[in-house]
Design an enzyme around this catalytic site. Structure first.
Site, PDB file in Angstrom:
ATOM      1  N   ASN A 287     -85.204  27.387  -6.453  1.00 25.41           N
ATOM      2  CA  ASN A 287     -84.933  26.166  -7.206  1.00 25.41           C
ATOM      3  C   ASN A 287     -85.441  24.907  -6.531  1.00 25.41           C
ATOM      4  O   ASN A 287     -85.528  23.856  -7.167  1.00 25.41           O
ATOM      5  CB  ASN A 287     -83.428  26.032  -7.459  1.00 25.41           C
ATOM      6  CG  ASN A 287     -82.624  26.025  -6.168  1.00 25.41           C
ATOM      7  OD1 ASN A 287     -82.769  26.919  -5.335  1.00 25.41           O
ATOM      8  ND2 ASN A 287     -81.777  25.031  -5.990  1.00 25.41           N
TER       9      ASN A 287
ATOM     10  N   CYS B 246     -77.468  20.404  -6.898  1.00 20.33           N
ATOM     11  CA  CYS B 246     -76.192  20.664  -6.220  1.00 20.33           C
ATOM     12  C   CYS B 246     -76.095  19.988  -4.858  1.00 20.33           C
ATOM     13  O   CYS B 246     -75.004  19.732  -4.374  1.00 20.33           O
ATOM     14  CB  CYS B 246     -75.982  22.169  -6.053  1.00 20.33           C
ATOM     15  SG  CYS B 246     -75.842  23.044  -7.622  1.00 20.33           S
TER      16      CYS B 246
ATOM     17  N   SER C 199     -78.215  31.392 -16.415  1.00 20.89           N
ATOM     18  CA  SER C 199     -77.523  30.180 -16.851  1.00 20.89           C
ATOM     19  C   SER C 199     -78.269  29.561 -18.023  1.00 20.89           C
ATOM     20  O   SER C 199     -79.470  29.310 -17.948  1.00 20.89           O
ATOM     21  CB  SER C 199     -77.438  29.177 -15.697  1.00 20.89           C
ATOM     22  OG  SER C 199     -76.665  28.054 -16.067  1.00 20.89           O
ATOM     23  N   SER C 200     -77.546  29.295 -19.097  1.00 17.39           N
ATOM     24  CA  SER C 200     -78.160  28.866 -20.352  1.00 17.39           C
ATOM     25  C   SER C 200     -78.865  27.519 -20.258  1.00 17.39           C
ATOM     26  O   SER C 200     -79.940  27.329 -20.832  1.00 17.39           O
ATOM     27  CB  SER C 200     -77.077  28.813 -21.437  1.00 17.39           C
ATOM     28  OG  SER C 200     -77.602  28.400 -22.673  1.00 17.39           O
ATOM     29  N   HIS C 201     -78.276  26.568 -19.547  1.00 18.27           N
ATOM     30  CA  HIS C 201     -78.841  25.218 -19.583  1.00 18.27           C
ATOM     31  C   HIS C 201     -80.143  25.081 -18.807  1.00 18.27           C
ATOM     32  O   HIS C 201     -80.787  24.029 -18.854  1.00 18.27           O
ATOM     33  CB  HIS C 201     -77.810  24.189 -19.090  1.00 18.27           C
ATOM     34  CG  HIS C 201     -77.581  24.184 -17.616  1.00 18.27           C
ATOM     35  ND1 HIS C 201     -78.078  23.207 -16.793  1.00 18.27           N
ATOM     36  CD2 HIS C 201     -76.897  25.030 -16.809  1.00 18.27           C
ATOM     37  CE1 HIS C 201     -77.706  23.433 -15.545  1.00 18.27           C
ATOM     38  NE2 HIS C 201     -76.986  24.542 -15.524  1.00 18.27           N
TER      39      HIS C 201
ATOM     40  N   GLN D 141     -83.329  30.453 -12.358  1.00 21.33           N
ATOM     41  CA  GLN D 141     -84.546  29.665 -12.581  1.00 21.33           C
ATOM     42  C   GLN D 141     -85.690  30.497 -13.154  1.00 21.33           C
ATOM     43  O   GLN D 141     -86.806  29.993 -13.301  1.00 21.33           O
ATOM     44  CB  GLN D 141     -85.004  29.032 -11.262  1.00 21.33           C
ATOM     45  CG  GLN D 141     -84.062  27.997 -10.686  1.00 21.33           C
ATOM     46  CD  GLN D 141     -84.090  26.681 -11.441  1.00 21.33           C
ATOM     47  OE1 GLN D 141     -84.979  26.424 -12.262  1.00 21.33           O
ATOM     48  NE2 GLN D 141     -83.113  25.829 -11.188  1.00 21.33           N
TER      49      GLN D 141
END
Length: 382
Positions: A149, A325, A199-201, A178
């Protein structure tokens, strides 16, 4: 406005938003309820599960819905350790994993587990011989992300799968958060991969929803107990509107996967070539097959990453320092440190992350503004 922070989160597809609204309005029953509205919700829940499984080339019973990548990573690491502790207490994670994996591993150390960190080379790719040397008779899990990421390095999941082919007692987890739209899913979900986090977003779905792929027959301890949802492995009422929207977003992404990657790679290559012409710019990401087509990480000599980010923000161009993050914590990119990049250079790192909704006009505008910002930093770069 130019949004170049798509590795942090993406703008949802309008179609996904429409699906969310329709389901939230019309199919509002709890899938666990016995009445007709609950049955209607259950049918849509399972239809969404089947669609995601079909798109990924796996079985519906191998898809377990979660709140997103962080939960899926936590569940994969902690759930495997708790389930398999009687067989061994040694885990291996790569030195460039997302904090959701690294912090989960460190937490397990407080419970008596031992964690080894597999090193990477100067490009951020796993050192396969070093990884092999870390494997012990009591190793129960290996966790390696599919796409980094922070710099976009594409890890050799197939080669790691080959390495673990004759070690069925080791659970192989891949953080694939990713990966969707960045590399072929067949190269991510190999036959040897046991668990994978999504992860959807990250692919134009909604925030607050994702899933864990769990290979059929593999055992994992639940982290959430209570109502017995998700085959009694992840209790809590499913976020049905977001799950249905996720299935829609995944379909839209994978249906146009090739064309979108070609478009994004072309923008990435133009940016990479242009930035490489500046003497005091250091590029941390490459353009070969081992790098995501969507991420470029660079730094301006002597200029901290957050300063560069805010300079672009004044022109309504939105970038990130490293991962979302850790950016607010002001920490240098952990991946760069693991690659051997000096801290002073890692602190300059800025990430551009592209999506198919970006275009060459935005790339051109970015480069115009970049030249202005670069020129203003001349005294700092001396």
């Amino acid at each position: 406005m130019i949004y170049f922070d798509n590795a942090a989160t993406t703008q949802p597809y309008p179609e996904a938003m429409a699906t969310y609204q329709q389901v939230a309005t019309k199919i509002f029953g709890n899938p666990s309820s016995l009445h007709g509205l609950g049955g209607q919700a259950t049918r849509l829940l399972e239809a969404s599960r089947r669609q995601i499984a079909e798109l990924l080339g796996c079985l519906p019973e191998e898809i377990f819905f979660t709140s997103g990548g962080t939960e899926s990573d936590n569940w994969a690491i902690k759930g495997t350790a708790l389930e398999k502790s009687s067989f061994g207490k040694h885990l291996i994670v790569s030195s460039v994993e997302h904090p959701a994996v690294r912090t989960s591993a460190k937490w397990l150390e407080t419970l008596g587990f031992e964690v080894s960190y597999a090193p990477v080379d100067k490009a951020g790719l796993i050192d396969l011989p070093a990884l092999s040397a870390l494997i012990r008779p009591d190793t129960i899990l290996v966790s390696v992300m599919a796409v980094n990421n922070e710099i976009g390095a594409i890890q050799p999941i197939s080669a790691i799968s080959d390495l673990l082919a004759d070690k069925p007692g080791i659970t192989f987890h891949v953080d694939a958060v990713q990966a969707v739209g960045k590399r072929d899913m067949a190269d991510v979900l190999t036959d040897r991969v046991d668990l994978a986090s999504f992860s959807s977003h990250k692919f134009r779905g909604l925030r607050g929803v994702g899933w864990l792929y769990k290979k059929s027959g593999k055992r994992i301890a639940p982290l959430l107990t209570g109502g017995g949802q998700e085959s009694d492995l992840r209790s809590t009422t499913e976020n049905l509107p977001a799950i249905a929207a996720t299935a829609k977003a995944l379909r839209l992404t994978l249906e146009n996967d090739h064309d979108q990657r070609v478009k994004v790679r072309a923008m990435r290559d133009v940016l990479h070539k242009a930035l490489s012409q500046f003497e005091d710019v250091r590029l941390f990401s490459g353009t070969d097959e081992w790098f995501s087509p969507s991420i470029i990480t660079f730094g301006i000599k002597g200029v901290r990453g957050e300063v560069t980010v805010h300079a672009f923000e004044e022109h309504e161009i939105y970038l990130s320092t490293t991962s979302a993050c850790s950016s607010k914590a002001g920490q240098p990119a952990g991946t760069l440190i693991a690659m051997g990049v000096p801290v002073r250079d890692a602190q300059t790192a800025v990430r551009i992350s592209l999506d198919a909704h970006n275009d060459m006009g935005q790339v051109e505008q970015f480069l115009t503004i970049f030249k202005q910002i670069y020129d203003k930093t001349e005294k700092v770069r001396r």
